[in-house]
Design a protein around this motif. Structure first.
Motif, mmCIF file in Angstrom:
data_model
loop_
_atom_site.group_PDB
_atom_site.id
_atom_site.type_symbol
_atom_site.label_atom_id
_atom_site.label_comp_id
_atom_site.label_asym_id
_atom_site.label_seq_id
_atom_site.Cartn_x
_atom_site.Cartn_y
_atom_site.Cartn_z
ATOM 1 N N VAL A 1 18.417 30.338 -7.201
ATOM 2 C CA VAL A 1 17.224 30.156 -8.027
ATOM 3 C C VAL A 1 17.572 30.240 -9.513
ATOM 4 N N PHE A 2 18.451 31.170 -9.865
ATOM 5 C CA PHE A 2 18.814 31.376 -11.268
ATOM 6 C C PHE A 2 20.080 30.616 -11.684
ATOM 7 N N GLY A 3 20.777 30.026 -10.727
ATOM 8 C CA GLY A 3 22.012 29.335 -11.065
ATOM 9 C C GLY A 3 23.124 30.276 -11.454
ATOM 10 N N LEU A 4 23.150 31.460 -10.829
ATOM 11 C CA LEU A 4 24.168 32.470 -11.102
ATOM 12 C C LEU A 4 25.080 32.631 -9.882
ATOM 13 N N ALA B 1 0.737 39.235 -15.532
ATOM 14 C CA ALA B 1 1.494 38.177 -14.870
ATOM 15 C C ALA B 1 2.859 38.025 -15.533
ATOM 16 N N ALA B 2 3.807 37.517 -14.782
ATOM 17 C CA ALA B 2 5.168 37.369 -15.287
ATOM 18 C C ALA B 2 5.253 36.230 -16.300
ATOM 19 N N LYS B 3 5.678 36.550 -17.504
ATOM 20 C CA LYS B 3 5.957 35.545 -18.526
ATOM 21 C C LYS B 3 7.371 35.004 -18.346
ATOM 22 N N GLU B 4 8.314 35.926 -18.185
ATOM 23 C CA GLU B 4 9.715 35.581 -17.969
ATOM 24 C C GLU B 4 10.290 36.490 -16.900
ATOM 25 N N VAL B 5 11.204 35.948 -16.134
ATOM 26 C CA VAL B 5 11.943 36.738 -15.158
ATOM 27 C C VAL B 5 13.424 36.587 -15.494
ATOM 28 N N TRP B 6 14.071 37.716 -15.814
ATOM 29 C CA TRP B 6 15.483 37.735 -16.197
ATOM 30 C C TRP B 6 16.315 38.243 -15.029
ATOM 31 N N ALA B 7 17.393 37.547 -14.764
ATOM 32 C CA ALA B 7 18.348 38.001 -13.750
ATOM 33 C C ALA B 7 19.701 38.213 -14.418
ATOM 34 N N THR B 8 20.382 39.282 -14.045
ATOM 35 C CA THR B 8 21.712 39.586 -14.582
ATOM 36 C C THR B 8 22.701 39.660 -13.428
ATOM 37 N N SER B 9 23.815 38.995 -13.588
ATOM 38 C CA SER B 9 24.840 38.969 -12.542
ATOM 39 C C SER B 9 25.697 40.217 -12.604
ATOM 40 N N LEU C 1 14.077 32.718 -16.492
ATOM 41 C CA LEU C 1 13.205 31.635 -16.039
ATOM 42 C C LEU C 1 11.779 31.958 -16.460
ATOM 43 N N LYS C 2 10.993 30.925 -16.710
ATOM 44 C CA LYS C 2 9.565 31.155 -16.886
ATOM 45 C C LYS C 2 9.005 31.742 -15.601
ATOM 46 N N GLY C 3 7.984 32.578 -15.738
ATOM 47 C CA GLY C 3 7.360 33.141 -14.550
ATOM 48 C C GLY C 3 6.858 32.063 -13.611
ATOM 49 N N SER C 4 6.304 30.984 -14.175
ATOM 50 C CA SER C 4 5.784 29.893 -13.345
ATOM 51 C C SER C 4 6.904 29.169 -12.609
ATOM 52 N N THR C 5 8.069 29.035 -13.247
ATOM 53 C CA THR C 5 9.215 28.395 -12.591
ATOM 54 C C THR C 5 9.729 29.262 -11.451
ATOM 55 N N SER D 1 7.355 28.913 -8.589
ATOM 56 C CA SER D 1 7.469 27.621 -7.929
ATOM 57 C C SER D 1 8.715 27.542 -7.051
ATOM 58 N N ARG D 2 9.826 28.016 -7.568
ATOM 59 C CA ARG D 2 11.083 27.899 -6.819
ATOM 60 C C ARG D 2 11.106 28.754 -5.559
ATOM 61 N N LEU D 3 10.341 29.834 -5.570
ATOM 62 C CA LEU D 3 10.300 30.705 -4.400
ATOM 63 C C LEU D 3 9.036 30.532 -3.560
ATOM 64 N N GLY D 4 8.124 29.673 -4.022
ATOM 65 C CA GLY D 4 6.899 29.441 -3.265
ATOM 66 C C GLY D 4 5.994 30.656 -3.201
#
Length: 433
Positions: free
Chosen positions: A377-380, A395-403, A411-415, A418-421
């Motif tokens: 989902v994050f391309g990590l 609501a989520a504005k941004e979701v940050w993932a760290t490897s 990612l935007k919260g909406s993205t 969407s990617r996880l349904g």
């Protein structure tokens, strides 16, 4: 004062000189320590993550389960709509305009049949350009796209084609030669498919043309009664005040969209299934469904005479009174979802949505996502931790993932949704599990 300044400057020069000497002496020591000390351990990447949240939908405007909760607590429809649209004005607006509703989007073909609602009903008429053909009850019509024209077949035989075809049936405002006995129309979305009995059209007429690569089937109906009676957005078993609030929002949304024809669908709005996801429109099937009379009563109770109905407006214009199934406790500002500031779509309290007494489905079932799926989902290469940045609504504005290697992607919260349904962007946590 001057002497003190000079001394401070000299002192500073001396400290700078000694610092440089200490640095020269200390650097080799650091190099030795770095060579023998173990590297800081990277954050471990868990096997998966658990995602929790509330709500269903975009979160803007009227919350349907919020309206239900308020109605259960004794609030009336006026109080409910003012709560969710505090800057809008509620007043009687003229609502007898016709609305073009797409009920069949970009089809290759379709079949039509009539259903008599009283003895002697079921007759209909099809206009192919300037030619009119009366069709007997029991006969079916097939519509097939032929280039940029609509070909009409009756009994398997072609009876003509035109750039647009109009179908009328008995008992409507414009029945043509079909007569006055109440009749409904049903549609199969292809020549080889079954008829959709959960959608049935009692009012208006059907206009068929080619656009956006396929047949566009458009039911033209009057907003005041013919369209609103077919809206199926909330349960007809809900309290009257909640249904009335929904009827006001639905009327407002329809009036805001009359006169705006979308070229791709040849419509003002779709039936909620055609890609625009406007308002869910079942037509006469709504009235015939369980407790359909309750919804019809809500429409009547929010009408104001034969040509007007209670609706919401702002600056003298009806508003697209958006609504959502439920939220995470506050509705969203319009700009946080679509980017445009709408003065009448501000974030307001919606704690009723998260109250299990009113919304048994408010909290999602915890969703587990594998490490590989979330990393994709994050391309990590992997995900070690997740952090959420929120809007005022929660609501989520941004979701940050760290490897595990320390790389971060947002990612935007909406993205992310969407990617996880996910049902909404009201994500309360994304945690290892």
């Amino acid at each position: 004062m001057g002497v003190r300044v000079v001394r401070r400057e000299r002192g500073g020069q001396m400290r700078g000189w000694w610092s440089r000497v200490r640095l020269v002496l200390f650097v080799p020591v650091l190099a030795v320590l770095a060579a023998v000390a173990p590297a800081s351990p990277a954050a471990a990447a868990p096997s998966g993550f658990l995602i929790d949240g509330f709500g269903w939908g975009h979160g803007v405007g009227l919350s349907q389960y919020g309206a239900y909760g308020q109605a259960k607590e004794g609030r009336n429809a006026l109080q409910i709509v003012h709560h969710y649209f505090p800057a809008a004005r509620l007043s009687p607006l003229r609502d007898d305009a016709d609305l073009r509703v797409n009920v069949g989007r970009s089809l290759t073909s379709a079949r039509l049949r009539t259903v008599p609602l009283a003895p002697g009903g079921g007759r209909w008429e099809v206009a192919i350009g300037s030619r009119r053909v009366v069709v007997a009850q029991g006969a079916e019509i097939a519509l097939v796209r032929s280039g940029s024209t609509v070909e009409v077949r009756i009994g398997g035989r072609s009876v003509g084609s035109a750039s647009s075809v109009t179908v009328t049936w008995a008992g409507t405002r414009k029945p043509g030669a079909a007569g006055r006995v109440p009749t409904a129309l049903e549609i199969a979305p292809s020549v080889g498919s079954s008829f959709r009995t959960d959608r049935r059209y009692r009012y208006g007429w059907l206009d068929v043309g080619v656009a956006d690569g396929g047949l566009q089937l458009v039911n033209t109906v009057r907003v005041h009664d013919e369209y609103l009676a077919g809206i199926a957005e909330v349960s007809a078993s809900w309290p009257a005040a909640a249904q009335q609030a929904q009827a006001i929002a639905a009327r407002s949304y329809a009036l805001a969209n009359t006169g705006k024809v979308r070229a791709a669908c040849r419509c003002n709005v779709d039936d909620g299934y055609g890609g625009y996801y406007d308002q869910t429109f079942w037509g006469f099937a709504r009235e015939q469904g369980p407790k359909g009379g309750n919804w019809a009563a809500a429409v009547r109770d929010t009408a104001f005479g034969p040509r007007y109905g209670w609706a919401l407006s702002y600056a003298g214009q009806p508003i697209s009174a958006f609504y959502t199934s439920s939220t995470g406790g506050r509705t969203q500002n319009s700009e946080d979802v679509w980017g445009g500031v709408l003065p009448w779509a501000r974030s307001v309290d919606d704690h009723w949505s998260t109250d299990p007494r009113y919304n048994p489905n408010g909290r999602w079932a915890t969703r587990r996502v594998s490490q590989a799926s979330l990393a994709a989902v994050f391309g990590l290469p992997d995900v070690a931790s997740v952090r959420i940045v929120r809007y005022v609504s929660g609501a989520a504005k941004e979701v940050w993932a760290t490897s595990s290697g320390g790389r971060s992607v947002k990612l935007k919260g909406s993205t992310f949704r969407s990617r996880l349904g996910l049902r909404s962007t009201y994500i309360t946590s994304v945690r290892p599990g």
